[in-house]
Design an enzyme around this catalytic site. Structure first.
Site, short mmCIF file in Angstrom:
data_model
loop_
_atom_site.label_atom_id
_atom_site.label_comp_id
_atom_site.label_asym_id
_atom_site.label_seq_id
_atom_site.Cartn_x
_atom_site.Cartn_y
_atom_site.Cartn_z
N ASP A 90 0.81 -1.22 0.00
CA ASP A 90 0.00 0.00 0.00
C ASP A 90 0.84 1.27 0.00
O ASP A 90 0.39 2.33 0.48
CB ASP A 90 -0.96 0.02 1.20
CG ASP A 90 -2.04 -1.05 1.10
OD1 ASP A 90 -2.45 -1.37 -0.03
OD2 ASP A 90 -2.45 -1.59 2.14
N ALA A 91 2.05 1.21 -0.53
CA ALA A 91 2.94 2.38 -0.52
C ALA A 91 3.46 2.73 -1.91
O ALA A 91 4.44 3.45 -2.04
CB ALA A 91 4.10 2.15 0.43
#
Length: 289
Positions: A234-235
């Site tokens: 999620d980055a």
């Protein structure tokens, strides 16, 4: 389904060290070879000193053959200016695979846009780790593959998934609330070609019930984030985000409903930009034209 357009267009995406004359050089390449520019946008990152550009032109009357444009541009300009570039053509319709688990809101929104002809794309398959969305896929006439994943069979099942993607010439993947973490191998196979969506509570509210946690905390904004998938969970480079305000009057159910509305819109906008070749990634950021 996917709509056809009249007249093939070329799309050129560039990033390189910022220096004088690049814009004029690129437009001259198009103009002197008989191209008609129909879109041009550029941006300079003043911190990194990087020049970004997207230019689109009609190929009717362009003297360089379509299959030689990349070679010509690389030899005459890209090497001189240390450019990273990609050339795309509007007559190629990309293949998009959709991954989904049990939640249908993002899937329905994308399939509605797809059937309405909003996107020039083909969807050869929907892949899921559950059977729940098979009926939806059948309703839209899209092949559905259920590939259950456990800790014990994850590597084997992902190999099966990769073979399916290759057999169907899939160009990029959309995770429509697919609740499995992809392996580094799959991510490396599709760099900047896997689009994900999640709520924007991360990293404050992690876990299975973020909206409940946000409700307990009394948050006044909820949002959604679309991004490209990288090995860091999620980055990856963010493509788009949106928010909506909430108040003390909103229940947990209201938060969930509003959050899902945001998720499907933000995801579909990101997919549309990707299909239109309007996203440039540099390091862990994007330039979205």
């Amino acid at each position: 389904m996917a709509k056809k357009e009249n007249g093939t267009r070329a799309i050129l995406l560039i990033h390189c060290p910022d220096q004088q004359g690049i814009l004029a050089t690129v437009t001259e390449f198009i103009n002197i070879n008989g191209g008609n520019i129909i879109y041009l946008d550029q941006h300079v990152d003043k911190v990194e000193h990087i020049f970004f550009m997207r230019v689109e032109w009609e190929l009717k009357g362009f003297v360089i053959p379509q299959d030689r444009i990349t070679e010509y541009f690389d030899t005459l300009y890209a090497q001189k200016y240390n450019m990273s570039f990609k050339v795309y053509f509007s007559d190629y319709v990309p293949n998009m695979a959709v991954f989904v688990s049990k939640m249908s809101h993002c899937l329905f929104d994308m399939l509605a846009r797809y059937t309405a002809g909003e996107w020039d794309v083909k969807i050869p398959m929907i892949i899921s780790n559950h059977e729940d969305m098979r009926e939806v896929a059948d309703r839209f006439g899209i092949p559905f593959y259920c590939i259950p994943i456990t800790k014990e069979n994850k590597a084997e099942q992902e190999e099966k998934t990769l073979r399916l993607l290759e057999d169907n010439n899939v160009d990029f993947i959309v995770l429509a609330r697919y609740m499995q973490i992809l392996s580094d191998k799959m991510i490396e196979k599709y760099p900047d070609k896997i689009i994900n969506i999640h709520h924007s509570f991360l990293p404050a509210f992690i876990g299975a019930k973020p909206y409940h946690a946000a409700y307990e905390r009394g948050v006044k904004l909820i949002g959604a984030t679309s991004h490209y998938v990288t090995a860091e969970l999620d980055a990856g480079p963010i493509i788009g985000q949106d928010i909506t305000r909430i108040s003390h009057k909103d229940t947990v159910e209201d938060l969930v409903r509003k959050g899902r509305d945001l998720e499907k819109i933000v995801l579909s906008k990101a997919v549309g930009k990707h299909i239109a070749r309007k996203i440039l990634t540099y390091k862990n950021k994007t330039v979205v034209f």
